[in-house]
Design an enzyme around this catalytic site. Structure first.
Site, PDB file in Angstrom:
ATOM      1  N   GLY A  39       0.822  -1.205   0.000  1.00  0.00           N
ATOM      2  CA  GLY A  39       0.000   0.000   0.000  1.00  0.00           C
ATOM      3  C   GLY A  39       0.852   1.249   0.000  1.00  0.00           C
ATOM      4  N   ASN A  47       3.149  -0.069  10.038  1.00  0.00           N
ATOM      5  CA  ASN A  47       2.268  -1.207  10.331  1.00  0.00           C
ATOM      6  C   ASN A  47       2.303  -1.640  11.787  1.00  0.00           C
ATOM      7  OD1 ASN A  47       1.636  -3.798   7.816  1.00  0.00           O
ATOM      8  ND2 ASN A  47       0.786  -1.780   8.042  1.00  0.00           N
ATOM      9  N   ASN A 106       1.263  -9.397   7.838  1.00  0.00           N
ATOM     10  CA  ASN A 106      -0.003  -8.729   7.550  1.00  0.00           C
ATOM     11  C   ASN A 106      -0.184  -8.601   6.042  1.00  0.00           C
ATOM     12  OD1 ASN A 106      -1.008  -5.307   7.494  1.00  0.00           O
ATOM     13  ND2 ASN A 106      -2.361  -7.035   7.772  1.00  0.00           N
ATOM     14  N   ARG A 185       1.034   8.905   6.020  1.00  0.00           N
ATOM     15  CA  ARG A 185       0.960   8.081   4.809  1.00  0.00           C
ATOM     16  C   ARG A 185       1.210   8.920   3.552  1.00  0.00           C
ATOM     17  NH1 ARG A 185      -0.339   2.601   4.849  1.00  0.00           N
ATOM     18  NH2 ARG A 185      -0.046   1.894   6.996  1.00  0.00           N
ATOM     19  N   HIS A 264      -9.142  -4.699   7.881  1.00  0.00           N
ATOM     20  CA  HIS A 264      -7.920  -5.350   7.405  1.00  0.00           C
ATOM     21  C   HIS A 264      -6.754  -5.180   8.371  1.00  0.00           C
ATOM     22  CE1 HIS A 264      -5.649  -7.311   4.279  1.00  0.00           C
ATOM     23  NE2 HIS A 264      -4.826  -6.288   4.098  1.00  0.00           N
TER      24      HIS A 264
END
Length: 286
Positions: A39, A47, A106, A185, A264
């Site tokens: 991503g 994470n 993950n 991000r 998720h």
């Protein structure tokens, strides 16, 4: 102030065949390797930063930036990415003097963990897979899923609004989405070379020529005897919950734990339960 489990205090870099390989390390004991998902703007720290202090109490905890993510370089992309990444994680283990370890992965990190277990069963003692790719196969959901559609939209037009739309598919409770999270991000995703590398990585995963040399992991599920714990958010909109049941049926040594009201990012939305359950699994029989 720098704390023992802060970004700066735990960050290290190895060099393997001229490729910088970034990772975080904290704690002592049996090695536990945490592999992040894919991503825009993702890294080991994004994470698992909030889980590191808990795992470092019980394990020598290592969180690599996988090849092409974070501060780790991208080697020549000459094969299906999860297979390539698994080989490079094994090389990092060699560099660190680790023969075998427990793993928690993950999403794409789960696929890489499972690929490593298939390639080198002796390197993976136990594996916890969170909403994992690779071993999961869609039964009822659309393909690509909503989460992947939002991801690809961002890669085509990397705006803040599209980042927010993607992150919303990652979690059940949108109250966990803060301006600080989106800022982090966006800052990471906007760094030079990040989006082109991510496009190349996903390109390898959809390239028929590269996939031809690596049979789908789910077709090999019955041969992977590594003790496995599957963790899945019932409300996952990226790798929907129905995908958990293929791996749960075919892996020889497996158990499945489902979290209601969770998307998720199990390690974020159900942090305390995630840490408790995975610690118990990885220390079972000790």
């Amino acid at each position: 102030m720098t704390t023992p489990n802060s970004d700066d205090a735990t960050r290290k870099t190895a060099e393997i065949d001229g490729i910088p390989f970034a990772y975080h390390e904290a704690g002592e004991g049996e090695p536990l390797i945490l592999l992040h998902g894919s991503g825009p703007g993702v890294s080991a720290w994004s994470n698992f930063q909030h889980n590191l202090p808990v795992f470092a109490r019980s394990f020598r905890t290592i969180m690599p930036d996988m090849p092409g993510f974070g501060a780790t370089g991208l080697p020549e992309l000459n094969e299906y990415y999860p297979t390539l990444a698994a080989r490079w994680i094994a090389r990092l283990m060699d560099h660190l003097g680790i023969g075998s370890a427990c793993f928690t992965g993950n999403s794409m990190g789960g696929a890489v963990t499972a690929e490593l277990a298939a390639l080198h069963p002796d390197r993976v003692r136990r594996m916890c897979l969170i909403g994992s790719g690779g071993l999961s196969v869609g039964i009822f959901g659309t393909d690509p899923s909503e989460g992947f559609l939002r991801l690809f939209e961002f890669l085509d037009d990397p705006t803040r609004d599209r980042m927010i739309a993607w992150v919303k598919t990652m979690v059940y409770d949108h109250r966990t989405i803060t301006n600080e999270l989106i800022d982090e991000r966006m800052r990471n995703a906007s760094a030079e070379g990040v989006i082109p590398r991510l496009k190349r990585i996903f390109g390898s995963m959809f390239d028929p020529k590269m996939r031809a040399g690596s049979p789908p992991l789910w077709t090999r599920a019955a041969t992977i005897a590594t003790p496995t714990l599957l963790l899945w958010g019932r409300d996952d909109r990226t790798l929907p919950y129905d995908q958990a049941h293929f791996a749960n049926r075919w892996l020889p040594e497996v158990e499945l734990h489902t979290f209601s009201r969770c998307g998720h990012w199990v390690q974020i939305e159900r942090k305390t339960e995630f840490e408790r359950i995975t610690t118990e699994f990885h220390t079972r029989g000790k």
